[in-house]
Design a protein around this motif. Sequence first.
Motif, PDB file in Angstrom:
ATOM      1  N   GLU A 140      35.631  28.488  43.953  1.00  0.00           N
ATOM      2  CA  GLU A 140      36.301  28.579  42.655  1.00  0.00           C
ATOM      3  C   GLU A 140      35.962  29.880  41.947  1.00  0.00           C
ATOM      4  O   GLU A 140      36.813  30.481  41.288  1.00  0.00           O
ATOM      5  N   THR A 141      34.711  30.334  42.066  1.00  0.00           N
ATOM      6  CA  THR A 141      34.327  31.600  41.436  1.00  0.00           C
ATOM      7  C   THR A 141      35.119  32.753  42.031  1.00  0.00           C
ATOM      8  O   THR A 141      35.647  33.611  41.310  1.00  0.00           O
ATOM      9  N   LEU A 142      35.239  32.766  43.357  1.00  0.00           N
ATOM     10  CA  LEU A 142      36.010  33.822  44.018  1.00  0.00           C
ATOM     11  C   LEU A 142      37.486  33.739  43.637  1.00  0.00           C
ATOM     12  O   LEU A 142      38.119  34.757  43.330  1.00  0.00           O
ATOM     13  N   ASP A 143      38.051  32.533  43.637  1.00  0.00           N
ATOM     14  CA  ASP A 143      39.471  32.364  43.320  1.00  0.00           C
ATOM     15  C   ASP A 143      39.789  32.774  41.885  1.00  0.00           C
ATOM     16  O   ASP A 143      40.851  33.334  41.602  1.00  0.00           O
ATOM     17  N   GLU A 144      38.873  32.474  40.960  1.00  0.00           N
ATOM     18  CA  GLU A 144      39.121  32.765  39.546  1.00  0.00           C
ATOM     19  C   GLU A 144      38.858  34.216  39.179  1.00  0.00           C
ATOM     20  O   GLU A 144      39.560  34.785  38.345  1.00  0.00           O
ATOM     21  N   THR A 145      37.813  34.794  39.769  1.00  0.00           N
ATOM     22  CA  THR A 145      37.314  36.081  39.278  1.00  0.00           C
ATOM     23  C   THR A 145      37.303  37.208  40.302  1.00  0.00           C
ATOM     24  O   THR A 145      37.074  38.358  39.920  1.00  0.00           O
ATOM     25  N   GLY A 146      37.501  36.913  41.580  1.00  0.00           N
ATOM     26  CA  GLY A 146      37.405  37.942  42.601  1.00  0.00           C
ATOM     27  C   GLY A 146      35.984  38.339  42.939  1.00  0.00           C
ATOM     28  O   GLY A 146      35.761  39.312  43.672  1.00  0.00           O
ATOM     29  N   VAL A 147      35.022  37.591  42.431  1.00  0.00           N
ATOM     30  CA  VAL A 147      33.603  37.908  42.647  1.00  0.00           C
ATOM     31  C   VAL A 147      33.019  37.037  43.756  1.00  0.00           C
ATOM     32  O   VAL A 147      33.158  35.815  43.733  1.00  0.00           O
ATOM     33  N   THR A 180      37.932  40.405  38.115  1.00  0.00           N
ATOM     34  CA  THR A 180      39.320  40.488  37.670  1.00  0.00           C
ATOM     35  C   THR A 180      39.837  39.086  37.362  1.00  0.00           C
ATOM     36  O   THR A 180      39.330  38.096  37.891  1.00  0.00           O
ATOM     37  N   ASN A 181      40.846  39.013  36.527  1.00  0.00           N
ATOM     38  CA  ASN A 181      41.454  37.734  36.202  1.00  0.00           C
ATOM     39  C   ASN A 181      42.412  37.355  37.326  1.00  0.00           C
ATOM     40  O   ASN A 181      43.575  37.754  37.326  1.00  0.00           O
ATOM     41  N   VAL A 190      38.442  37.896  32.258  1.00  0.00           N
ATOM     42  CA  VAL A 190      37.179  37.723  32.977  1.00  0.00           C
ATOM     43  C   VAL A 190      36.304  38.913  32.608  1.00  0.00           C
ATOM     44  O   VAL A 190      36.793  40.045  32.577  1.00  0.00           O
ATOM     45  N   MET A 191      35.016  38.659  32.341  1.00  0.00           N
ATOM     46  CA  MET A 191      34.197  39.764  31.851  1.00  0.00           C
ATOM     47  C   MET A 191      32.717  39.523  32.152  1.00  0.00           C
ATOM     48  O   MET A 191      32.228  38.393  32.111  1.00  0.00           O
TER      49      MET A 191
END
Length: 219
Positions: A140-147, A180-181, A190-191
């Motif tokens: 979920e973190t990767l899907d939401e934020t690219g991180v 990124t958002n 996202v920040m």
Amino acid sequence: MDVIELWNGRHACLLQSALRLTNEQFAGRLGIAVRTVAAWHADPAVVPRKEMQQLLDTVHEKAPPTARQRFALLVSAERGSSAPGPAGAQALRVAIAVVIRDSEVLLVCRRDDDATGLSWQFPAGVIKPGAKAETETLRETLDETGVHCAIRQHLGNRLHPVTGVQCEYFLCEYLAGQATNSDAVENIDVMWVPRNAVTRFIPVDTIFPPALAVLEEQT
């Protein structure tokens, strides 16, 4: 789209969560006392009276499409998680990632359906039936934020004081990726923010104490 034939406290709380409303905001939307909403959180099995059933029907029918979709997902996940389980079915679970990069922490700004304000929080996602909380946290973190991140520690769990959802918290370490958002439907922004500035974005009384303790270390 899920149709609720008979609302109970749990379904009402899921609707509140889908609308991303506080107890006060949800009570205002329904035109009822805040203590009634609090009672639903305290007793998910309670069945509201007929007039309240109609109010919940109306709020659900008038909800924005994105909120109705979230509600359908929450109800589906709840039913799925309870199907194979024993008596006293497990409540909906959400994985929450506290992602640290040096002196910063990753936050997302949720889209507020009724435009009453912004809602900053840690990246999070529903733990699907049969899935591992750790796996959902990273995905979920990767899907939401690219991180990309790695789990360092399970911080614990609690029933969220606003949504009434069971939350699993994980301390995560940043590995790679530009924040990124990646989910414009759910999020506005996202920040990375300084760890000692998180309480300027999220009310301190709603932050999970072990997560707050981690953020306060070496700040």
